[in-house]
Design an enzyme around this catalytic site. Structure first.
Site, PDB file in Angstrom:
ATOM      1  N   ALA A  66     -40.510  26.243  92.112  1.00 28.40           N
ATOM      2  CA  ALA A  66     -39.985  24.975  93.009  1.00 28.40           C
ATOM      3  C   ALA A  66     -39.267  25.860  94.086  1.00 28.40           C
ATOM      4  CB  ALA A  66     -39.419  23.999  92.099  1.00 28.40           C
ATOM      5  N   GLY A 110     -42.911  25.875  89.051  1.00 23.62           N
ATOM      6  CA  GLY A 110     -43.543  24.624  89.491  1.00 23.62           C
ATOM      7  C   GLY A 110     -45.036  25.134  89.903  1.00 23.62           C
ATOM      8  N   GLU A 113     -46.830  24.952  86.824  1.00 20.07           N
ATOM      9  CA  GLU A 113     -47.182  23.582  86.480  1.00 20.07           C
ATOM     10  C   GLU A 113     -48.215  23.089  87.249  1.00 20.07           C
ATOM     11  OE1 GLU A 113     -42.889  22.149  84.614  1.00 20.07           O
ATOM     12  OE2 GLU A 113     -43.085  23.277  86.743  1.00 20.07           O
ATOM     13  N   GLU A 133     -37.930  28.957  84.081  1.00 20.26           N
ATOM     14  CA  GLU A 133     -36.746  28.191  84.483  1.00 20.26           C
ATOM     15  C   GLU A 133     -35.406  28.689  83.477  1.00 20.26           C
ATOM     16  OE1 GLU A 133     -40.554  25.807  85.740  1.00 20.26           O
ATOM     17  OE2 GLU A 133     -39.924  27.254  84.082  1.00 20.26           O
TER      18      GLU A 133
END
Length: 259
Positions: A66, A110, A113, A133
């Site tokens: 992200a 992300g 994911e 993360e």
């Protein structure tokens, strides 16, 4: 429609290729990219000519995570009001047509994911998966703790999430995270071939088979088998079933029309 962070192509009949396109940020997922991905998914869902999607990035990165710069100054209230990540994620989770992730290079945070939200992943030998993360003092936020654990088991998921280590393509295949690993220069060719095969099947049967496999993660064995049997029975209401079985008996290629 024109997108600034995506490149959308139709490489073959029935197949749509969506390429993440933020090369300056290794395809990091920011609000604009996620909004545009949601729009592209909406368009593909409504387009009856689209039978299979392929989601990919670049040779260097599927998506490196992200966009940290976008999130770093936000408060809990900001994130909750924005419902950060939810919109595009929910659209991909609820997308009824098959989606294949073609992953080269980094699929981190992300990006990992996003790949796991697809129906299956085909990776190149250069692919690296991770949920780092913890290095930022946060957790995964788009399902990483849940999907990774289901796909590779508690031990590997804990190891990756708590140490931030990356899993290479060979380990990812052994662990069941990816369906197969191919040379980087053969990745798109391999994925588009798979997508083309899917697009050639009855779209109704494809949607039902996808729904059944997904149900296996959400139900007991008894409930899942009962659902499978009922959907199997229901497929005999469609013209595609008659065409498929007639073509088999007559030793010809079926002409599936989604009816």
């Amino acid at each position: 429609m024109t997108y600034q962070t995506l490149i959308v192509e139709t490489p073959s009949e029935g197949v749509t290729l969506i390429r993440l396109n933020r090369p300056e940020a290794l395809n990091a997922l920011n609000s604009q990219l996620l909004d545009e991905l949601g729009q592209a998914l909406d368009a593909a869902a409504l387009d009856e000519t689209v039978r299979c999607l392929v989601l990919t990035g670049s040779d260097r990165a599927f998506a490196a995570g992200a966009d940290i710069k976008e999130m770093s100054d936000k408060s809990y209230a900001d994130m909750m009001k924005l419902d950060f990540f939810t919109g595009a994620a929910r659209k991909l989770e609820q997308f009824r047509k098959p989606v294949i992730a073609a992953v080269s290079g980094y699929a981190l945070g992300g990006g990992c994911e996003l790949a796991m939200m697809c129906d299956f992943i085909i990776a190149s030998e250069t692919a690296k998966f991770g949920q780092p993360e913890i290095n930022l003092g946060v957790s995964p936020g788009i399902g990483g703790t849940q999907r990774l654990t289901r796909f590779v088991g508690k031990a590997k998921a804990m190891d990756m999430i708590l140490t931030a280590r990356m899993m290479d393509a060979a380990e990812a295949e052994r662990a069941g995270l990816v369906s197969r690993v191919v040379p980087v220069d053969k990745l798109l060719e391999t994925v588009l071939e798979a997508a083309g095969k899917i697009a050639g099947h009855s779209p109704l049967a494809v949607m039902m088979n996808k729904e059944l496999v997904e149900a296996a993660y959400e139900t007991t064995l008894t409930t899942g088998v009962a659902l499978e049997r009922r959907l199997f029975h229901s497929l005999f209401a469609f013209e595609d079933q008659k065409e498929g079985m007639a073509a088999f008996v007559e030793k010809r290629k079926p002409d599936f029309r989604g009816r």
